[in-house]
Design an enzyme around this catalytic site. Structure first.
Site, PDB file in Angstrom:
ATOM      1  N   ASN A   7       0.900  -1.106   0.091  1.00  0.00           N
ATOM      2  CA  ASN A   7      -0.418  -0.191   0.359  1.00  0.00           C
ATOM      3  C   ASN A   7       0.826   1.644   0.591  1.00  0.00           C
ATOM      4  O   ASN A   7       1.620   1.109   0.445  1.00  0.00           O
ATOM      5  CB  ASN A   7      -1.067   0.087   0.875  1.00  0.00           C
ATOM      6  N   HIS A  61      23.048   0.674  14.071  1.00  0.00           N
ATOM      7  CA  HIS A  61      23.636   1.167  14.567  1.00  0.00           C
ATOM      8  C   HIS A  61      24.233   0.450  16.110  1.00  0.00           C
ATOM      9  O   HIS A  61      22.810   0.336  16.796  1.00  0.00           O
ATOM     10  CB  HIS A  61      23.440   2.768  14.452  1.00  0.00           C
ATOM     11  N   LYS A  68      -2.834 -13.386  19.712  1.00  0.00           N
ATOM     12  CA  LYS A  68      -3.421 -14.792  19.453  1.00  0.00           C
ATOM     13  C   LYS A  68      -3.056 -15.388  18.198  1.00  0.00           C
ATOM     14  O   LYS A  68      -2.457 -14.744  17.541  1.00  0.00           O
ATOM     15  CB  LYS A  68      -5.322 -13.987  18.667  1.00  0.00           C
ATOM     16  N   THR A  94       9.432  -6.237  17.056  1.00  0.00           N
ATOM     17  CA  THR A  94      11.220  -5.603  17.758  1.00  0.00           C
ATOM     18  C   THR A  94      11.809  -7.153  17.660  1.00  0.00           C
ATOM     19  O   THR A  94      13.106  -7.421  18.314  1.00  0.00           O
ATOM     20  CB  THR A  94      11.699  -5.124  19.797  1.00  0.00           C
ATOM     21  N   LYS A  95      10.945  -8.574  17.327  1.00  0.00           N
ATOM     22  CA  LYS A  95      11.810  -9.902  17.986  1.00  0.00           C
ATOM     23  C   LYS A  95      11.081 -10.713  16.985  1.00  0.00           C
ATOM     24  O   LYS A  95       9.485 -10.255  16.423  1.00  0.00           O
ATOM     25  CB  LYS A  95      10.994 -10.273  18.567  1.00  0.00           C
TER      26      LYS A  95
END
Length: 190
Positions: free
Chosen positions: A87, A117, A185, A167-168
């Protein structure tokens, strides 16, 4: 090993001392110019795919759709599969590599970031950077405004709720949401 291979391999690069970083800079300038032209009123889907294929240096399948504007800092390290929908107003920071597999849906204003960084406090060391590949696996869906950080893999059939910061890694067949994104879920696997 070229500077581009080093970036994809996740090696630490230093903007101040590595003479080959200028090659990345040159590609970024060309990518910026091409994207500026592309984002200024091109409406033909085939022309969008053709021009973006030139930026990423490989063909984009005719079954995939990209809505404009689209942003990338580098471009050459993006792979787009079949039946992908991207999109408008998405940003791909791709020096470390971004792989978008088949049947992926990407909502508006999504950011896929594959470079980072080190957290050094010394200003002189902040010029260092390294790549970490982002992978969006088959049939995943990223809602509006999602940010995927370096080194993250979004699993098959996963859904990332709008505005999430991932983040993971996200497991297959799950829904995640929030900042940072957490599993909310499990999806059926039948």
């Amino acid at each position: 090993m070229t500077i581009f291979e080093k970036a994809l391999a996740g090696e630490m690069l230093d903007r101040r001392i590595d003479p080959e970083v200028a090659k990345i800079d040159a590609v970024q300038v060309q990518t910026s110019r091409t994207l500026a032209k592309l984002n200024q009123g091109v409406t033909d889907a085939a022309k969008i795919r053709t021009t973006f294929s030139q930026i990423i240096d490989r063909p984009i399948p005719s079954s995939s759709t990209i809505l404009l504007p689209i942003h990338s800092d580098f471009g050459h390290h993006i792979w787009i599969g079949e039946r992908v929908f991207i999109n408008m107003n998405c940003t791909f920071v791709d020096v470390g590599g971004i792989e978008i597999q088949d049947d992926v849906l990407i909502g508006p204003n999504v950011q896929l970031v594959s470079v980072n960084h080190p957290l050094d406090r010394q200003p002189a060391l902040r010029h260092r950077f390294y790549g970490r590949r982002v992978v969006i696996k088959r049939n995943a869906w990223l809602g509006a405004g999602v940010t995927v950080l370096p080194g993250v893999t979004i699993g098959e059939n996963a859904v990332v709720g709008g505005g999430a910061v991932v983040t993971k890694d996200v497991p297959d067949n799950t829904v995640v949401a929030g900042v940072p994104a957490k599993i909310i879920k499990q999806l059926p696997t039948d």
